[in-house]
Design an enzyme around this catalytic site. Structure first.
Site: not given
Ligand code: GLA
Length: 350
Positions: A104, A178, A315
């Site tokens: 991220h 997100h 997402e």
């Molecule tokens: C995404 C990632 C997860 C986690 C979330 C936030 O979905 O794939 O593994 O990091 O974000 O916690």
């Protein structure tokens, strides 16, 4: 549009909460810190308007938020293996913040930045644009890259998110939003009864560290099959390695017939409240994440401590670790190009 002071950053900069409205009573709160969706107020089947987006009541809790509530993730949504990739024969080393991997956008991603506010004059649609200039080398990424994100609330009860970006050097980019949805309207309920249908015949299996193996596998005959509507909880406990690695769904699903056009790709619904959310996007994939790591996230709205599966994320994205996978659609942005993405979450009842 209502605008109010929501808080102050550590540098004492004002964080503003913009509330976008439509005539049906839909309201969406977004702030310039992380270009974050703070709330989404939509009616249930009885017309009761409730918040269906997880987050916090107080701004300060967003400063330390570890779970990426509602924010724009960037430069790269999801993981890049070992934080390494090559572009034009040059190797780049990114920050690693998820074991040995990059997640991220790194240690301080776009979700922890104060964005510039570009207000629009339109009285017909309510919208707000946030912009962030990411300097060359930030978190290890090449190029000065500018990303603009516009949130629009339409009279059709849509939250539309338009992304545009440019760079001055070859780089990689994969921003996403997100938001964790919980269509019940009460954050003490789980989302495992929500039904999901997705136009995705394939997914990208991962290793135990959630890095794609490179395979693009059929969902048919596995718990990953959401081609026909199915409750999120129906297969989540099945004896299937992929679900064990992530302790639930945390996988990239591959949409059928990707051609860069905006298409309806998913429908999420809650039988009790009657709320329905359709998702349209021009992206090739989506990370379905069932809030597996939410357990114990404190200071939730209404003083709730969120639990595992209190929310679900959809997402929209290019596939995780694409910079290291030649068979995945490209995430490279060239200096003479403009990156664009549109994703729409449309709310209704049944
Ligand atoms: C995404 C990632 C997860 C986690 C979330 C936030 O979905 O794939 O593994 O990091 O974000 O916690």
């Amino acid at each position: 549009m209502n605008i109010k002071l929501f808080g102050k950053t550590k540098n004492d900069d004002a964080v503003l909460l913009f509330e976008l409205h439509n005539k049906n009573g839909m309201r969406v709160g977004v702030m310039n810190y992380g270009a974050t969706v703070v709330k989404i107020m939509v009616p249930d089947k009885n017309g009761k308007i409730q918040d269906i987006a997880l987050g916090y009541d107080y701004f300060d809790d967003y400063l330390n938020d570890p779970v990426y509530f509602g924010c724009i993730v960037g430069r790269y949504g999801n993981r890049i293996a070992k934080g390494r990739f090559s572009l034009n024969g040059k190797e780049y080393k990114l920050a690693t913040n998820n074991g040995e991997n990059h997640l991220h956008g790194g240690k301080e991603g776009f979700n922890k930045k104060l964005w510039e506010v570009i207000e629009s004059e339109s009285v017909i649609i309510e919208s707000i644009t946030f912009a962030y200039n990411s300097p060359d080398g930030e978190e290890g990424y090449p190029g000065n890259m500018r990303l603009e994100v516009t949130y629009i609330v339409t009279e059709d009860n849509e939250l539309r998110i338009d992304y545009r970006a440019t760079t001055d050097k070859l780089t990689v980019l994969n921003p996403t939003n997100h938001t964790y949805f919980n269509l019940t309207g009460s954050f003490d309920k789980s989302v495992l009864n929500h039904k999901l249908q997705m136009d995705a015949g394939k997914f990208t299996p991962t290793d135990a560290g959630s890095i794609p193996t490179g395979e693009i596998a059929d969902v048919a005959g596995t718990p990953m099959d959401f081609q026909k509507e199915k409750a999120l909880g129906e297969d989540i406990k099945k004896d299937f390695d992929q679900l064990k690695y992530a302790d639930g769904y945390d996988h990239n699903f591959v949409f059928n017939n990707f051609d860069g056009q905006i298409k309806k790709r998913a429908t999420l619904s809650d039988p009790d409240s009657g709320r329905v959310m359709e998702m349209f996007t021009d992206q090739p994939g989506v990370q379905l994440y069932t809030g597996n790591f939410l357990e114990g996230t404190k200071n939730g709205k209404g003083e709730i401590t969120y639990k595992k599966h209190t929310g679900v994320c959809l997402e929209t994205q290019h596939f995780p670790d694409s910079p290291n996978k030649e068979n995945f659609p490209s995430v490279i942005l060239k200096p003479d190009e403009e990156y664009r993405q549109t994703t729409i979450y449309k709310f209704s009842v049944k």
